[in-house]
Design a protein around this motif. Structure first.
Motif, PDB file in Angstrom:
ATOM      1  N   ASP A 205     140.509  34.994  26.569  1.00 40.59           N
ATOM      2  CA  ASP A 205     141.129  35.576  27.574  1.00 40.59           C
ATOM      3  C   ASP A 205     140.954  34.729  29.065  1.00 40.59           C
ATOM      4  O   ASP A 205     141.844  34.433  29.739  1.00 40.59           O
ATOM      5  CB  ASP A 205     140.399  37.008  28.061  1.00 40.59           C
ATOM      6  N   VAL A 230     144.903  36.734  21.161  1.00 40.98           N
ATOM      7  CA  VAL A 230     144.035  36.522  22.459  1.00 40.98           C
ATOM      8  C   VAL A 230     142.825  37.345  22.100  1.00 40.98           C
ATOM      9  O   VAL A 230     143.023  38.469  22.191  1.00 40.98           O
ATOM     10  CB  VAL A 230     144.718  36.932  23.675  1.00 40.98           C
ATOM     11  N   ASN A 232     139.852  38.847  23.521  1.00 41.21           N
ATOM     12  CA  ASN A 232     139.512  39.299  24.816  1.00 41.21           C
ATOM     13  C   ASN A 232     138.140  39.652  24.718  1.00 41.21           C
ATOM     14  O   ASN A 232     138.209  41.083  24.546  1.00 41.21           O
ATOM     15  CB  ASN A 232     141.039  40.333  25.510  1.00 41.21           C
ATOM     16  N   ASN A 233     137.066  39.142  25.341  1.00 43.08           N
ATOM     17  CA  ASN A 233     135.902  39.829  25.607  1.00 43.08           C
ATOM     18  C   ASN A 233     135.470  40.029  26.968  1.00 43.08           C
ATOM     19  O   ASN A 233     134.487  40.496  27.524  1.00 43.08           O
ATOM     20  CB  ASN A 233     134.594  39.052  24.821  1.00 43.08           C
ATOM     21  N   GLY A 234     136.572  39.561  27.823  1.00 40.79           N
ATOM     22  CA  GLY A 234     136.482  39.663  29.476  1.00 40.79           C
ATOM     23  C   GLY A 234     135.515  38.926  29.856  1.00 40.79           C
ATOM     24  O   GLY A 234     134.777  39.160  30.863  1.00 40.79           O
ATOM     25  N   ALA A 246     140.056  39.928  32.988  1.00 37.58           N
ATOM     26  CA  ALA A 246     140.903  40.072  31.849  1.00 37.58           C
ATOM     27  C   ALA A 246     140.565  41.635  31.109  1.00 37.58           C
ATOM     28  O   ALA A 246     141.299  42.132  30.617  1.00 37.58           O
ATOM     29  CB  ALA A 246     140.800  39.218  30.522  1.00 37.58           C
ATOM     30  N   SER A 247     139.484  42.123  31.646  1.00 34.75           N
ATOM     31  CA  SER A 247     138.965  43.416  30.905  1.00 34.75           C
ATOM     32  C   SER A 247     139.999  44.562  31.735  1.00 34.75           C
ATOM     33  O   SER A 247     140.066  45.459  31.237  1.00 34.75           O
ATOM     34  CB  SER A 247     137.474  43.853  31.446  1.00 34.75           C
ATOM     35  N   ILE A 251     147.266  42.886  28.772  1.00 37.97           N
ATOM     36  CA  ILE A 251     147.685  41.649  28.393  1.00 37.97           C
ATOM     37  C   ILE A 251     148.986  41.937  27.471  1.00 37.97           C
ATOM     38  O   ILE A 251     150.112  41.137  27.480  1.00 37.97           O
ATOM     39  CB  ILE A 251     146.780  40.839  27.458  1.00 37.97           C
ATOM     40  N   SER A 265     147.621  45.478  21.014  1.00 36.10           N
ATOM     41  CA  SER A 265     146.048  45.209  21.270  1.00 36.10           C
ATOM     42  C   SER A 265     145.353  46.160  20.102  1.00 36.10           C
ATOM     43  O   SER A 265     145.876  47.447  19.710  1.00 36.10           O
ATOM     44  CB  SER A 265     145.854  45.870  22.689  1.00 36.10           C
ATOM     45  N   GLU A 289     146.448  40.924  20.957  1.00 34.73           N
ATOM     46  CA  GLU A 289     145.076  40.914  21.576  1.00 34.73           C
ATOM     47  C   GLU A 289     144.075  41.618  20.711  1.00 34.73           C
ATOM     48  O   GLU A 289     144.290  42.685  20.395  1.00 34.73           O
ATOM     49  CB  GLU A 289     145.400  41.446  22.915  1.00 34.73           C
ATOM     50  N   LYS A 291     140.373  42.921  20.932  1.00 33.22           N
ATOM     51  CA  LYS A 291     139.118  43.310  21.945  1.00 33.22           C
ATOM     52  C   LYS A 291     137.779  43.030  21.243  1.00 33.22           C
ATOM     53  O   LYS A 291     137.772  43.423  20.073  1.00 33.22           O
ATOM     54  CB  LYS A 291     139.247  44.871  22.221  1.00 33.22           C
TER      55      LYS A 291
END
Length: 318
Positions: A205, A230, A232-234, A246-247, A251, A265, A289, A291
């Motif tokens: 992210d 992607v 995404n762990n923010g 990004a949290s 996306i 996602s 995406e 998470k």
């Protein structure tokens, strides 16, 4: 933002960065801040990774060699802060800098490794359950012998160790050890020139945020053989876990707006396995995406091949 701060307040802004950020500021430094243009004063505090004579990662070596020179070439006066630097020396340097700042110049404090300390231990976390290393293991299981381009930081290190654990060759992977934010563009370049191969990009992210224009270019080209993942762990986890924005971003909506025909996602391994297999069999550009939680193994190793070896092996495989 710092230039806007100066315009709004008349005060001198301070910008903190790692020295890898120098490359990203060359354009605004030359065409916006410089005293031949808008003469906007600014103080840079730059962490010196890869300082000559100090062992560091391959992607930091040359950046470290040119850290001071880049600033000097851009007409930015520098002062190097080391562990031996006294408060009086720092104060004298600041007095010297003040005269330059009043004339719309920029200055930089180059900070050696280990000089700044913070006793507070900050723990960053989120509510996601999947770890990045397990996510990568699931990706590798589905991709088989398809080429993978992975982003900088722990993601590439975990991909490397996954191959080791599986007894697999590293030739399938291009590990983008530096050049944060550009792995998806590299993957696009590969995908456009190898249209008969399924190309996978493992992105982060923070990297996506750094060069979001890449998604617009990917969407405009819409290569049917590219899967953009992607994780995404923010957070900018590799350099400490500081949060990204990004949290709170959609996306998937951004990808669709950029022209990705498929974007989804997922937040569980069951979902991940399903969409990975769907993307593998689909003859169309896809974004996934995933998470992800924040955290990595304490004993996570580093790559044991050189960057040149990685490049040559990957080129040979392609």
């Amino acid at each position: 933002m710092a230039a806007g701060y100066h315009l709004a307040t008349g005060k001198v802004p301070v910008v903190y960065m790692q020295n890898s950020g120098e490359g990203n500021i060359i354009n605004p430094l030359a065409s916006l801040l410089n005293d031949k243009v808008y003469a906007i004063p600014m103080i840079f505090i730059i962490g010196w990774r890869g300082e000559p004579g100090i062992h560091d990662e391959p992607q930091h070596i040359y950046q470290g060699e040119v850290t001071v020179k880049l600033m000097e070439d851009m007409d930015v006066k520098t002062f190097i802060i080391g562990k031996e630097t006294t408060k009086d020396e720092l104060k004298a340097a600041m007095e010297d800098f003040l005269a330059l700042l009043k004339n719309g110049k920029q200055v930089a404090f180059i900070v050696r490794k280990g000089v700044l300390e913070n006793s507070e231990k900050v723990v960053y976390k989120n509510d996601n359950t999947m770890t990045r290393e397990e996510i990568i293991q699931h990706i590798v299981q589905v991709t088989g012998e398809d080429p993978i381009v992975s982003t900088t930081g722990k993601a590439s290190r975990e991909l490397f160790e996954t191959r080791v654990a599986n007894g697999q060759s590293h030739q399938y992977d291009f590990l983008t050890v530096g050049s944060m934010g550009h792995s998806s563009s590299i993957a696009l370049g590969v995908a456009l020139n190898k249209p008969d191969r399924k190309i996978w990009c493992i992105d982060g992210d923070g990297a996506v945020l750094m060069h979001m224009g890449s998604m617009a270019v990917i969407g405009a080209n819409a290569p049917k053989n590219l899967v953009h993942i992607v994780i995404n762990n923010g957070a900018h986890e590799t350099v400490g876990g500081m949060p990204t924005v990004a949290s709170n971003m959609d996306i998937v909506a951004i990808a669709k707006a950029c022209g990705y025909p498929n974007a989804i996602s997922v937040s569980s391994f069951a979902q991940l396995d399903r969409v990975l297999n769907e993307a593998k069999s689909r003859n169309e550009l896809s974004l996934i995406e995933v998470k992800c939680s924040i955290g990595a193994r304490a004993d996570l190793g580093r790559t044991t091949t050189t960057a040149i070896e990685n490049k040559e092996n990957f080129k040979g495989f392609l």
